[in-house]
Design an enzyme around this catalytic site. Structure first.
Site, PDB file in Angstrom:
ATOM      1  N   GLY A  99      40.600  28.148  41.645  1.00 38.33           N
ATOM      2  CA  GLY A  99      39.611  27.772  40.625  1.00 38.33           C
ATOM      3  C   GLY A  99      40.234  27.344  39.310  1.00 38.33           C
ATOM      4  O   GLY A  99      39.516  27.081  38.350  1.00 38.33           O
ATOM      5  N   LYS A 105      49.330  25.794  31.923  1.00 34.61           N
ATOM      6  CA  LYS A 105      50.147  26.962  31.575  1.00 34.61           C
ATOM      7  C   LYS A 105      51.554  26.871  32.181  1.00 34.61           C
ATOM      8  O   LYS A 105      52.521  27.347  31.577  1.00 34.61           O
ATOM      9  CB  LYS A 105      49.447  28.252  32.005  1.00 34.61           C
ATOM     10  CG  LYS A 105      48.162  28.543  31.229  1.00 34.61           C
ATOM     11  CD  LYS A 105      48.430  28.742  29.735  1.00 34.61           C
ATOM     12  CE  LYS A 105      47.226  29.256  28.968  1.00 34.61           C
ATOM     13  NZ  LYS A 105      47.504  29.485  27.544  1.00 34.61           N
ATOM     14  N   TYR A 159      43.975  24.846  34.519  1.00 34.15           N
ATOM     15  CA  TYR A 159      44.567  25.897  33.677  1.00 34.15           C
ATOM     16  C   TYR A 159      45.986  26.243  34.155  1.00 34.15           C
ATOM     17  O   TYR A 159      46.915  26.373  33.353  1.00 34.15           O
ATOM     18  CB  TYR A 159      43.658  27.121  33.735  1.00 34.15           C
ATOM     19  CG  TYR A 159      44.000  28.265  32.819  1.00 34.15           C
ATOM     20  CD1 TYR A 159      43.491  28.320  31.520  1.00 34.15           C
ATOM     21  CD2 TYR A 159      44.798  29.319  33.254  1.00 34.15           C
ATOM     22  CE1 TYR A 159      43.775  29.385  30.684  1.00 34.15           C
ATOM     23  CE2 TYR A 159      45.087  30.396  32.429  1.00 34.15           C
ATOM     24  CZ  TYR A 159      44.575  30.421  31.137  1.00 34.15           C
ATOM     25  OH  TYR A 159      44.859  31.490  30.316  1.00 34.15           O
TER      26      TYR A 159
HETATM   27  N1  CAA Z   1      40.853  32.935  46.988  1.00 36.81           N
HETATM   28  C1  CAA Z   1      40.329  32.364  48.120  1.00 36.81           C
HETATM   29  N2  CAA Z   1      39.052  31.988  48.223  1.00 36.81           N
HETATM   30  C2  CAA Z   1      38.261  32.191  47.179  1.00 36.81           C
HETATM   31  C3  CAA Z   1      38.718  32.771  45.977  1.00 36.81           C
HETATM   32  C4  CAA Z   1      40.060  33.158  45.926  1.00 36.81           C
HETATM   33  N3  CAA Z   1      40.586  33.726  44.844  1.00 36.81           N
HETATM   34  N4  CAA Z   1      37.689  32.829  45.119  1.00 36.81           N
HETATM   35  C5  CAA Z   1      36.627  32.304  45.742  1.00 36.81           C
HETATM   36  N5  CAA Z   1      36.966  31.937  46.978  1.00 36.81           N
HETATM   37  C6  CAA Z   1      36.130  31.320  48.008  1.00 36.81           C
HETATM   38  C7  CAA Z   1      34.787  32.057  48.084  1.00 36.81           C
HETATM   39  O1  CAA Z   1      34.901  33.181  48.913  1.00 36.81           O
HETATM   40  C8  CAA Z   1      33.884  30.974  48.654  1.00 36.81           C
HETATM   41  O2  CAA Z   1      34.099  30.873  50.040  1.00 36.81           O
HETATM   42  P1  CAA Z   1      32.894  30.483  51.016  1.00 36.81           P
HETATM   43  O3  CAA Z   1      32.427  29.132  50.567  1.00 36.81           O
HETATM   44  O4  CAA Z   1      33.529  30.503  52.366  1.00 36.81           O
HETATM   45  O5  CAA Z   1      31.869  31.562  50.812  1.00 36.81           O
HETATM   46  C9  CAA Z   1      34.421  29.690  48.047  1.00 36.81           C
HETATM   47  O6  CAA Z   1      35.783  30.003  47.632  1.00 36.81           O
HETATM   48  C10 CAA Z   1      33.638  29.262  46.850  1.00 36.81           C
HETATM   49  O7  CAA Z   1      33.542  30.388  45.989  1.00 36.81           O
HETATM   50  P2  CAA Z   1      32.418  30.462  44.904  1.00 36.81           P
HETATM   51  O8  CAA Z   1      31.059  30.335  45.535  1.00 36.81           O
HETATM   52  O9  CAA Z   1      32.670  31.614  44.019  1.00 36.81           O
HETATM   53  O10 CAA Z   1      32.687  29.096  44.122  1.00 36.81           O
HETATM   54  P3  CAA Z   1      32.203  28.743  42.716  1.00 36.81           P
HETATM   55  O11 CAA Z   1      32.385  27.287  42.556  1.00 36.81           O
HETATM   56  O12 CAA Z   1      30.862  29.292  42.429  1.00 36.81           O
HETATM   57  O13 CAA Z   1      33.232  29.543  41.753  1.00 36.81           O
HETATM   58  C11 CAA Z   1      35.262  30.080  40.725  1.00 36.81           C
HETATM   59  C12 CAA Z   1      34.585  29.458  41.939  1.00 36.81           C
HETATM   60  C13 CAA Z   1      34.658  29.523  39.458  1.00 36.81           C
HETATM   61  C14 CAA Z   1      36.725  29.648  40.778  1.00 36.81           C
HETATM   62  C15 CAA Z   1      35.095  31.600  40.759  1.00 36.81           C
HETATM   63  O14 CAA Z   1      35.540  32.074  41.998  1.00 36.81           O
HETATM   64  C16 CAA Z   1      35.916  32.248  39.656  1.00 36.81           C
HETATM   65  O15 CAA Z   1      35.518  32.290  38.506  1.00 36.81           O
HETATM   66  N6  CAA Z   1      37.100  32.763  40.016  1.00 36.81           N
HETATM   67  C17 CAA Z   1      38.004  33.412  39.037  1.00 36.81           C
HETATM   68  C18 CAA Z   1      38.988  32.427  38.507  1.00 36.81           C
HETATM   69  C19 CAA Z   1      39.946  33.165  37.606  1.00 36.81           C
HETATM   70  O16 CAA Z   1      40.670  34.053  38.012  1.00 36.81           O
HETATM   71  N7  CAA Z   1      39.951  32.796  36.332  1.00 36.81           N
HETATM   72  C20 CAA Z   1      40.794  33.483  35.411  1.00 36.81           C
HETATM   73  C21 CAA Z   1      40.120  33.480  34.084  1.00 36.81           C
HETATM   74  S1  CAA Z   1      40.987  34.494  32.920  1.00 36.81           S
HETATM   75  C22 CAA Z   1      42.322  33.616  32.517  1.00 36.81           C
HETATM   76  O17 CAA Z   1      42.529  32.516  32.904  1.00 36.81           O
HETATM   77  C23 CAA Z   1      43.287  34.323  31.615  1.00 36.81           C
HETATM   78  C24 CAA Z   1      44.625  34.369  32.193  1.00 36.81           C
HETATM   79  O18 CAA Z   1      45.485  33.661  31.740  1.00 36.81           O
HETATM   80  C25 CAA Z   1      44.936  35.345  33.251  1.00 36.81           C
END
Ligand code: CAA
Length: 240
Positions: A143, A151, A147
């Site tokens: 996702g 980074k 980013y």
């Molecule tokens: N690994 C593998 N598969 C994943 C996954 C992962 N980490 N996350 C989601 N999926 C899969 C889901 O299970 C789903 O599978 P199915 O279609 O088979 O059900 C598919 O991907 C789609 O998932 P979503 O319905 O959740 O998709 P979405 O478009 O609604 O959202 C997302 C996707 C926005 C990326 C959401 O999963 C999310 O917010 N993830 C977190 C991302 C993250 O870690 N961001 C960090 C922010 S903090 C930061 O960035 C600070 C830093 O420096 C650390």
């Protein structure tokens, strides 16, 4: 005279903790912010740290902003490039705007800011630049192609500029925070965040003050032999 430290995105989240840690370590701190006026004014009233508003993704704004800071506080000796945004979505749903906004704010800003302080640092033969990268720039994150790319770019940028600065007394280092207890991380869907925390050996989110402490270490006069390095602060999650 106290050295002047400028922190981008310095009024909220990790940036707020960095600003406060540098102030407590004896620096004269300026905190840049991009948009949240009310928060910035409250931060300034609470901490006594002056705030300066501009968009770090705009080169001309960075040049004008730094000129304003230097006019008020004196030459910037310490620059912390912390400002950053997320536009999380899998690549197949990502728009060009979401890609470009993250690259501009998180990566191009490092060029815009460093380019604007570099002549002064070179002339004075002293500088400390600390770039806030991320665990997700080292490891990649579902996702976050935008980013993670930005980074990771910050890490290459840091190593290259470190080589250019070394002979002029300018150190350039990066810190890679893991998941830290901030608004940005609290915006991650709860179920996803629960999974992410399970992967942290220390078993909790990082506190923003733990990143502030790492910045103070690299910003010190005594840190002159540390340059081009990447300091991971991630609870044992990844070891390179
Ligand atoms: N690994 C593998 N598969 C994943 C996954 C992962 N980490 N996350 C989601 N999926 C899969 C889901 O299970 C789903 O599978 P199915 O279609 O088979 O059900 C598919 O991907 C789609 O998932 P979503 O319905 O959740 O998709 P979405 O478009 O609604 O959202 C997302 C996707 C926005 C990326 C959401 O999963 C999310 O917010 N993830 C977190 C991302 C993250 O870690 N961001 C960090 C922010 S903090 C930061 O960035 C600070 C830093 O420096 C650390």
């Amino acid at each position: 005279m106290a050295r002047v430290a400028l922190v981008t995105g310095g009024t909220r989240g990790i940036g707020e903790a960095i600003s406060v840690a540098l102030r407590d370590a004896g620096f004269t701190v300026a905190a840049n912010y991009g948009g949240n006026e009310k928060n910035a004014q409250e931060f300034s009233a609470r901490t006594g740290i002056p705030v300066f508003k501009w968009d770090v993704g705009d080169f001309a704004a960075c040049q004008a902003g730094i000129a304003a800071v230097e006019k008020e506080l004196g030459p910037v000796d310490v620059l912390v490039n912390n400002a950053g945004i997320t536009r999380d979505t899998p690549m197949h749903k990502m728009s060009a705007e979401q890609w470009e906004a993250v690259i501009r704010t998180n990566l191009s800003s490092c060029f815009y800011m460093c380019r604007s302080v570099l002549d002064g640092m070179r002339a004075r033969g002293y500088g400390r630049i600390v770039n806030i990268s991320s665990l997700n720039g080292q490891a990649g994150q579902f996702g976050q192609t935008n980013y993670s790319a930005a980074k990771a770019g910050v890490l290459g940028f840091t190593k290259a500029l470190a080589q250019e600065g070394a002979a002029k007394g300018i150190t350039v280092n990066a810190i890679c925070p893991g998941y830290t207890d901030t608004e940005m991380v609290r915006a991650v869907p709860e179920a996803v965040l629960g999974m992410l925390i399970k992967k942290i050996p220390v078993g909790r989110l990082c506190s923003a003050s733990e990143i502030g402490r790492a910045v103070v270490f690299l910003a010190a006069d005594e840190a002159g032999f540390i340059t081009g390095s990447t300091l991971s602060v991630n609870g044992g999650q990844i070891c390179y």
